[in-house]
Design an enzyme around this catalytic site. Sequence first.
Site, mmCIF file in Angstrom:
data_model
loop_
_atom_site.group_PDB
_atom_site.id
_atom_site.type_symbol
_atom_site.label_atom_id
_atom_site.label_comp_id
_atom_site.label_asym_id
_atom_site.label_seq_id
_atom_site.Cartn_x
_atom_site.Cartn_y
_atom_site.Cartn_z
ATOM 1 N N ASN A 42 0.822 -1.210 0.000
ATOM 2 C CA ASN A 42 0.000 0.000 0.000
ATOM 3 C C ASN A 42 0.855 1.258 0.000
ATOM 4 O O ASN A 42 0.634 2.191 -0.775
ATOM 5 C CB ASN A 42 -0.920 0.013 1.220
ATOM 6 C CG ASN A 42 -1.992 -1.049 1.166
ATOM 7 O OD1 ASN A 42 -2.329 -1.563 0.104
ATOM 8 N ND2 ASN A 42 -2.524 -1.391 2.324
ATOM 9 N N GLY A 251 -4.033 4.405 7.485
ATOM 10 C CA GLY A 251 -2.713 4.653 8.061
ATOM 11 C C GLY A 251 -1.600 4.546 7.042
ATOM 12 O O GLY A 251 -0.645 5.329 7.071
ATOM 13 N N ASP A 252 -1.709 3.594 6.125
ATOM 14 C CA ASP A 252 -0.712 3.450 5.065
ATOM 15 C C ASP A 252 -0.717 4.671 4.148
ATOM 16 O O ASP A 252 0.336 5.157 3.718
ATOM 17 C CB ASP A 252 -0.970 2.191 4.238
ATOM 18 C CG ASP A 252 -0.913 0.919 5.062
ATOM 19 O OD1 ASP A 252 -0.182 0.898 6.069
ATOM 20 O OD2 ASP A 252 -1.616 -0.047 4.703
ATOM 21 N N ALA A 253 -1.919 5.169 3.839
ATOM 22 C CA ALA A 253 -2.022 6.354 2.992
ATOM 23 C C ALA A 253 -1.440 7.578 3.688
ATOM 24 O O ALA A 253 -0.721 8.376 3.076
ATOM 25 C CB ALA A 253 -3.483 6.597 2.616
ATOM 26 N N ALA A 256 2.340 7.357 3.525
ATOM 27 C CA ALA A 256 2.893 7.625 2.194
ATOM 28 C C ALA A 256 2.796 9.103 1.833
ATOM 29 O O ALA A 256 3.740 9.679 1.282
ATOM 30 C CB ALA A 256 2.165 6.776 1.153
#
Length: 292
Positions: A42, A251-253, A256
């Site tokens: 992700n 959270g991954d977004a 990033a």
Amino acid sequence: MRPVVVVGDVATDVVVALTGDPAPGSDRPASIRTRGGGAGANVAVHLARLGIPVQLAGCVGDDAAASVLRAELAAAGVQPALRTVAGAATGVVVSLVEPGGQRSMLADRGANLELEPGDVPPLSQGGHLHLSGYTLLDPGPRAAGLGALAAAVTAGCTVSVDPASTEPLRRYGVDRWLADTAAATVLLPNADEACLLTGCTDAVDAARALAVHHPVVAVSLGAEGAVWAAGTALVHRPAQATEVVDTTGAGDAFAAGLLAAWLTAGREPDPVTALDAGLALAAEVVRRPGAR
């Protein structure tokens, strides 16, 4: 542009958006979709879409799902560095999404647990390593995660680490995890993870405590936005207003978006710009089903 190596899981996400009231022992309507997922993948996909050159180190099985995920990653601009593990299945995560967007996750990490130190490509001098915390939380891939951290230090790379999830983190041991990740330049916990890592009951206090040991700590606070702690400086930014359909991958977004802004800012990144970039990407992701 500094190149990034992401080390982490690659998986198929099965997103089950539940409707209606719970019906134990009976049927419940749902919308079911299959998408690419995995915490490492992700972050890599989001970084690539934001123009950051990125390699993804991980493992997949020798099955049809692996071919689909490889193609999806390449189409997004990620350079896959994925080893095929004979006889193993590619990881699968089932995300059960309640009305309102909250979700529970059922994970079969499959081939991800076979990650080895040799699967991580060489790190470029002055580049960046992003390590998904899941890599450290299981005995199988742990050596690969520790080896990547050591290689990053040797190469003079900056390092970001996402603690991943409270329950496996608690089982692994907080002191052990903090020792493993002492070299991290940027720590990216959510509020619960930050509190678990410090023993604090308040996420802002936890961010301050973690910033004693790491140059930058960015704590995502869900609907309350996010906070940036560096030295004695503390910056809070509110979440962006949006409709929440599915919080999977938020959270991954956030990680990033923040990293992309941080990596392109030079020596003096602006905390407001970095936090807002992370929060904007998280808001975009939660508006639709799936992690990316």
